[in-house]
Design a protein around this motif. Structure first.
Motif, mmCIF file in Angstrom:
data_model
loop_
_atom_site.group_PDB
_atom_site.id
_atom_site.type_symbol
_atom_site.label_atom_id
_atom_site.label_comp_id
_atom_site.label_asym_id
_atom_site.label_seq_id
_atom_site.Cartn_x
_atom_site.Cartn_y
_atom_site.Cartn_z
ATOM 1 N N ARG A 165 2.454 -94.564 -5.188
ATOM 2 C CA ARG A 165 3.211 -95.099 -4.019
ATOM 3 C C ARG A 165 2.526 -94.771 -2.764
ATOM 4 N N VAL A 166 1.273 -93.892 -2.642
ATOM 5 C CA VAL A 166 0.758 -93.419 -1.352
ATOM 6 C C VAL A 166 -0.642 -94.159 -1.457
ATOM 7 N N PRO A 167 -1.091 -94.792 -0.273
ATOM 8 C CA PRO A 167 -2.417 -95.355 -0.059
ATOM 9 C C PRO A 167 -3.343 -94.206 -0.234
ATOM 10 N N HIS A 168 -4.564 -94.483 -0.874
ATOM 11 C CA HIS A 168 -5.400 -93.452 -1.383
ATOM 12 C C HIS A 168 -6.079 -93.047 -0.139
ATOM 13 N N ASN A 169 -6.091 -93.336 1.027
ATOM 14 C CA ASN A 169 -6.669 -92.606 2.420
ATOM 15 C C ASN A 169 -5.843 -91.632 2.543
ATOM 16 N N LEU A 170 -4.486 -91.598 2.253
ATOM 17 C CA LEU A 170 -3.616 -90.768 2.446
ATOM 18 C C LEU A 170 -3.732 -89.541 1.463
ATOM 19 N N ILE A 171 -3.951 -90.019 0.404
ATOM 20 C CA ILE A 171 -3.897 -89.019 -0.644
ATOM 21 C C ILE A 171 -5.501 -88.091 -0.459
ATOM 22 N N ALA A 172 -6.348 -88.897 0.025
ATOM 23 C CA ALA A 172 -7.739 -88.224 0.409
ATOM 24 C C ALA A 172 -7.442 -86.964 1.522
ATOM 25 N N SER A 173 -6.623 -87.570 2.304
ATOM 26 C CA SER A 173 -6.406 -86.481 3.586
ATOM 27 C C SER A 173 -5.769 -85.280 3.017
ATOM 28 N N TYR A 174 -4.578 -85.621 2.165
ATOM 29 C CA TYR A 174 -4.044 -84.423 1.622
ATOM 30 C C TYR A 174 -4.935 -83.490 0.744
ATOM 31 N N LEU A 175 -5.710 -84.141 0.136
ATOM 32 C CA LEU A 175 -6.593 -83.270 -0.804
ATOM 33 C C LEU A 175 -7.696 -82.668 -0.148
ATOM 34 N N GLY A 176 -8.017 -83.055 1.436
ATOM 35 C CA GLY A 176 -9.083 -82.667 2.232
ATOM 36 C C GLY A 176 -10.492 -83.362 1.628
ATOM 37 N N LEU A 177 -10.228 -84.629 1.066
ATOM 38 C CA LEU A 177 -11.492 -85.209 0.837
ATOM 39 C C LEU A 177 -11.522 -86.692 1.353
ATOM 40 N N ALA A 178 -12.924 -87.062 1.497
ATOM 41 C CA ALA A 178 -13.165 -88.499 2.098
ATOM 42 C C ALA A 178 -12.507 -89.690 1.193
ATOM 43 N N PRO A 179 -12.100 -90.680 1.809
ATOM 44 C CA PRO A 179 -11.571 -91.642 0.972
ATOM 45 C C PRO A 179 -12.588 -92.133 -0.042
ATOM 46 N N GLU A 180 -13.877 -92.221 0.406
ATOM 47 C CA GLU A 180 -14.802 -92.670 -0.503
ATOM 48 C C GLU A 180 -14.845 -91.664 -1.787
ATOM 49 N N THR A 181 -14.653 -90.726 -1.463
ATOM 50 C CA THR A 181 -14.696 -89.709 -2.692
ATOM 51 C C THR A 181 -13.513 -90.010 -3.744
ATOM 52 N N ILE A 182 -12.385 -90.113 -3.034
ATOM 53 C CA ILE A 182 -11.411 -90.706 -4.030
ATOM 54 C C ILE A 182 -11.674 -91.915 -4.694
ATOM 55 N N SER A 183 -12.271 -92.836 -4.071
ATOM 56 C CA SER A 183 -12.579 -94.341 -4.622
ATOM 57 C C SER A 183 -13.675 -93.884 -5.864
ATOM 58 N N ARG A 184 -14.535 -93.160 -5.678
ATOM 59 C CA ARG A 184 -15.740 -92.815 -6.705
ATOM 60 C C ARG A 184 -15.037 -91.956 -7.852
ATOM 61 N N ILE A 185 -14.001 -91.220 -7.516
ATOM 62 C CA ILE A 185 -13.324 -90.538 -8.668
ATOM 63 C C ILE A 185 -12.524 -91.427 -9.393
ATOM 64 N N ARG A 186 -11.616 -92.197 -8.674
ATOM 65 C CA ARG A 186 -10.717 -93.287 -9.440
ATOM 66 C C ARG A 186 -11.525 -93.937 -10.140
ATOM 67 N N LYS A 187 -12.873 -94.611 -9.710
ATOM 68 C CA LYS A 187 -13.749 -95.439 -10.555
ATOM 69 C C LYS A 187 -14.195 -94.704 -11.617
ATOM 70 N N LYS A 188 -14.557 -93.517 -11.641
ATOM 71 C CA LYS A 188 -15.170 -92.861 -12.772
ATOM 72 C C LYS A 188 -13.952 -92.631 -13.760
ATOM 73 N N ILE A 189 -12.876 -92.201 -13.375
ATOM 74 C CA ILE A 189 -11.623 -92.086 -14.486
ATOM 75 C C ILE A 189 -11.434 -93.352 -14.949
ATOM 76 N N LEU A 190 -11.418 -94.439 -14.278
ATOM 77 C CA LEU A 190 -11.063 -95.834 -14.976
ATOM 78 C C LEU A 190 -12.093 -96.287 -16.043
ATOM 79 N N LEU A 191 -13.631 -95.868 -15.617
ATOM 80 C CA LEU A 191 -14.719 -96.159 -16.750
ATOM 81 C C LEU A 191 -14.423 -95.188 -17.790
ATOM 82 N N LYS A 192 -14.108 -94.059 -17.851
ATOM 83 C CA LYS A 192 -13.779 -93.236 -18.919
ATOM 84 C C LYS A 192 -12.778 -93.515 -19.797
ATOM 85 N N GLY A 193 -11.778 -94.121 -19.260
ATOM 86 C CA GLY A 193 -10.526 -94.880 -19.904
ATOM 87 C C GLY A 193 -9.619 -93.813 -20.337
#
Length: 193
Positions: A165-193
């Motif tokens: 329900r929450v845009p990833h840039n807001l999740i990044a802010s909550y976690l203290g991470l850059a939005p690009e880091t969240i995108s990279r992590i999500r891509k890595k997780i999707l590739l691992k399946g």
């Protein structure tokens, strides 16, 4: 609208039918549109709010146009700037709606009166505050000792509804991470399946 609140309370303490009816008189209803403020930095927080529908975020500005999110609150959660609410000091937080939201709100005076008139509510709030302290302690440990990927995985595991329900840039802010880091992590997780 009160069903969500009553269900949440009944999960922690037992209320009589009379107490359930009396409880409703302490609350007012407020609806917020997406991006509408519930509280702005500098204002005194006059209400403790229960989310019956929708999603809010609580955050503080960094002075550079950014925001640091400290909490998301969705159905069944309470939200306020608690220091401002209890001590009637100016808020350091902003709270606004991520989605259209319906709230049940109680003033500080009614909150205190509620504890006196329905004493079991004191126990209910004590349970909430204990759980909140445990959660904050855990969040501090995660923030200081987990890698970026571990932070995201932990958050996603514990909060799957927020991830949806929450845009990833807001999740990044909550976690203290850059939005690009969240995108990279999500891509890595999707590739691992």
């Amino acid at each position: 609208m009160f069903d969500t609140l009553l269900s949440h309370i009944q999960d922690k303490v037992d209320l009589t039918d009379q107490q359930k009816t009396e409880l409703q008189s302490f609350f007012s209803v407020k609806k917020l549109k997406k991006k509408q403020y519930l509280l702005q930095e500098g204002d005194v927080c006059k209400y403790l709010s229960f989310v019956s529908e929708g999603l809010l975020k609580s955050y503080f500005p960094d002075g550079k146009g950014g925001e640091h999110i400290n909490m998301f609150a969705f159905e069944g959660w309470w939200i306020s700037d608690f220091n401002s609410f209890i001590n009637q000091e100016r808020s350091v937080l902003n709270i606004d709606a991520v989605e259209n939201t319906e709230l049940l709100m109680i003033t500080r005076e009614d909150y205190e009166d509620l504890m006196l008139k329905i004493p079991v509510m004191d126990r209910y709030f004590r349970i909430l505050y204990q759980n909140s302290l445990v959660t904050k302690d855990h969040r501090l440990i995660v923030s200081n000792s987990y890698t970026a990927e571990e932070k995201y995985r932990e958050f996603a595991h514990k909060n799957p509804q927020v991830i949806q329900r929450v845009p990833h840039n807001l999740i990044a802010s909550y976690l203290g991470l850059a939005p690009e880091t969240i995108s990279r992590i999500r891509k890595k997780i999707l590739l691992k399946g």
